[in-house]
Each structure stands twice: as C-alpha cells, then as structure tokens.
Design a protein around this motif. Sequence first.
Motif, short mmCIF file in Angstrom:
data_model
loop_
_atom_site.label_atom_id
_atom_site.label_comp_id
_atom_site.label_asym_id
_atom_site.label_seq_id
_atom_site.Cartn_x
_atom_site.Cartn_y
_atom_site.Cartn_z
N ARG A 44 -1.26 -12.77 -0.75
CA ARG A 44 -0.17 -11.99 -0.16
C ARG A 44 0.95 -11.81 -1.18
O ARG A 44 1.52 -10.72 -1.31
N THR A 85 -0.39 -9.29 -4.00
CA THR A 85 -0.55 -7.88 -3.66
C THR A 85 0.61 -7.30 -2.87
O THR A 85 0.66 -6.08 -2.66
N ASP A 118 0.90 -7.46 0.23
CA ASP A 118 0.27 -6.85 1.38
C ASP A 118 -0.19 -7.96 2.33
O ASP A 118 -0.28 -9.13 1.95
N ASN A 119 -0.48 -7.58 3.55
CA ASN A 119 -0.94 -8.54 4.55
C ASN A 119 -2.43 -8.80 4.34
O ASN A 119 -3.26 -7.93 4.59
N ILE A 120 -2.77 -10.00 3.88
CA ILE A 120 -4.15 -10.35 3.55
C ILE A 120 -4.56 -11.56 4.37
O ILE A 120 -3.80 -12.54 4.49
N SER A 153 -10.57 -2.14 -3.24
CA SER A 153 -9.43 -2.41 -2.35
C SER A 153 -8.28 -3.04 -3.13
O SER A 153 -7.11 -2.65 -2.96
N VAL A 156 -4.64 -1.33 -3.78
CA VAL A 156 -3.41 -1.96 -3.32
C VAL A 156 -2.44 -2.18 -4.48
O VAL A 156 -1.24 -1.90 -4.38
N ARG A 180 -1.55 2.98 2.77
CA ARG A 180 -2.23 2.21 3.79
C ARG A 180 -2.88 3.15 4.79
O ARG A 180 -2.47 4.29 4.96
N MET A 211 -7.76 -6.82 4.28
CA MET A 211 -6.43 -6.22 4.08
C MET A 211 -6.29 -5.06 5.06
O MET A 211 -6.50 -3.91 4.69
N GLY A 270 -10.88 -4.27 2.46
CA GLY A 270 -11.27 -5.64 2.15
C GLY A 270 -12.67 -5.71 1.57
O GLY A 270 -13.28 -4.69 1.23
#
Length: 382
Positions: free
Chosen positions: A122, A125, A127-129, A177, A181, A187, A260, A264
């Motif tokens: 997280r 990146t 981002d929400n992983i 991916s 990202v 997104r 993600m 993913g």
Amino acid sequence: MIDDDENVDDDALAAEWEAMAGDDEDEDVDQDAMAAEWEAMAGDDGDTGGGEGEEDDDGSTPGRVLDQTEIDSLLGFDGDDGSGETTGIHALINSALVSYERLPMMDIIFDRMVRMMSTSLRNFTSDNIEVSLDNITSVRFGDYLNSIPLPAMLSVFRAEEWDNYGLMTIDSSLIYSIVDVLLGGRRGTAAMRIEGRPYTTIEQTLVERMVSVVLKDMCSAFEPLSKVNFVFDRLETNPRFATIARPPNAAVLIKLRVDMEDRGGRLEILFPYATLEPIRELLLQRFMGEKFGRDSIWESHLATELWKANVELNAIMDEETMSLKDVMDLQIGQTLVFNKTPNDEVVIKCGDVPMFSGSIGRAGKHVAIQVRRAAERLATKE
C-alpha cells in the motif's frame, strides 16, 4: 436348329439361377443360425445380470467394462472435494514428496508476511491492496517450472545465512497491474496485456522494485524464527534460466494473491528443501519457541538432586605393575614401599575417572590430601 440351341441355353441358365438361389437359401439358414446364437448369448448375459466372476462354456471369464466415473477414480481425476488429498495413481506418484505439513511454522511465518505485505505494498503503490495466502504445497522443482504460465517474470533471490537460493514468480496480470498503478493508470480499468512482445526495461525495473519490497517483508517474517537476509540476485523471463535446483528435488511452494480493487494477480514463492535445511529443526516446531525433548522444570530438579548426591572418592597413593607370580608370593607382614614422597601429588578418582590431584599431609590423626587442581589439567600436562 437355332431355336433348339437357344432353348438349351435357356434351360442351362435357369438351372444355374436355381443353384444360386439354393446357395442363398443356405446362407440365409446360416445367418439365421448365427443370429439365434447371438440371441442366446445375449439371453445368458441378461440372466446373469452382468455378474462378475462367472465363466463361459470355454472356461474364460468375461471382461468388465469400466464406466467414466470408475476410470477417473482409478486415475485420481475424480475432482477436488476440498480436502486437498490425492487418490489413485496421482497419490502413488506424489507419495515420495515431503508434505509441507511436517513444517508447521511455515503457516505462521507466511501469515505474518501477508499482513506485512499488505501494508508495504500500500505504501509502495499508494493504492488499496489486499494480499491473501492461497495455500502452501509440496512440488517437484521440475514439475513447477513446466507448469508456470508464460509470459511471467521469475526472480531468483539468495538467502545469505543459508547459502542457497529461492524463486519468486510474478504472473503477467500482476506485472501489468503494478506497472499500471505505478505509472498513474486510471482506476476502474483492467490492465491491458499486449501479446507477443517481451517485457520492457521499465517494466522489469518496476517489478524488481516490488520484489525488493516483498523480500524485505519476508526477512522480517522469518526474523522471530531465524535471522536471514534475502538478497535479489537476478530477474529472468525464461524458466530454463531460473533453475536453482535439480528437477526431481522437492520444494515448498507458497501461493499468494494480490488484489488491487479490479486488478491484481498471483505471486508465488518457491523454496527448495535444501534451502530450508539449515532451519529444518525450527520449522518443525508447532509453536514459536518450542523446545524439543527438554523440560526446564525437570532439568532444574535433576540438577538439584545431583548436587545432593553422595560420591565415593579414592586417593591413589601409588601404582606399581607386578607379575602374578610376585603377587602370589606376598606374605603376611610383608612391607610394600611406595615411591611417593611427601612433596609428590596424589590422584583422587571417582571410580575409574580422575577427578582431582593434590598433596598428601596430616590433619590430626588422619591422613589428608590438599586439592590443588582438577584432573583435566593433570591429563593435559601429561
């Protein structure tokens, strides 16, 4: 004259046709007999109900035809019932593999790693992983290399303290991916995959940075059990160049899933058993800090009782080698002369084990020995 010859020819031709018709009737009779025989055989099968083990007239046992379900069960292809157990020929082939269940600490280590990776990726990146552990299995190294779906990137890393290598596989979905990202892709759009082209230098560099993050988390996951440093060695796209063990060697395969949102992929880590051999005893623990075959309470009690034990010590004043004849000639009242002087050391033994050495003296009415050094030092000097 011509008419008579034609009548003769017609009669001969008619006789020939009649003979042929007679042969056809004989063939029909033969066919009818054959059909009756087949019906009789079918009737016998119907009467026996397809029973097994019954013999025909000639003494042979009729064969039994297996249906598809029985064939799948025999070969071990009867589907996955969720238990993860293999049956049939598959079970025989894989029976030589060492099951990862004999290494219970692997589950604990990679459960820690999954939590660490979720946070690290997280931050990496922005981002929400979500990272999840699919399963841990045992495979043969050669079979695993042949099963890798291409294109993919294979990262070879080295465990410095264990002096061996491991393998990390990143599939194409996760590669695209991560690249999407890190380079600011929007997104809600799935990562595009371009077929038929090799990975670019930018893609390999970004994946290498992600691998470094994963290796750092794996070091932290192993740290409570054994301190180890995983170092990135090289990045390969051809499985042939990522060979770190012989094909028949057994290995532990850890499958991770990285999600993600709508993107993913999969990340797989493989450890040959030779790599894990230095910490095999630690991986056999059922919980962190388990001590095999040791009980601190019993050890303390045994040490206490040993200190209270009574031990008989013998002071060896002198030793002399004599023949059996001289021993038999000894008489009552005969004096034995020791070669020890008051300044010589006397060895104190417990049974046949030398314990101490010291000088002889007198304490009141008793002969005493003053301990000067341990017998180990005496043996070393001699």
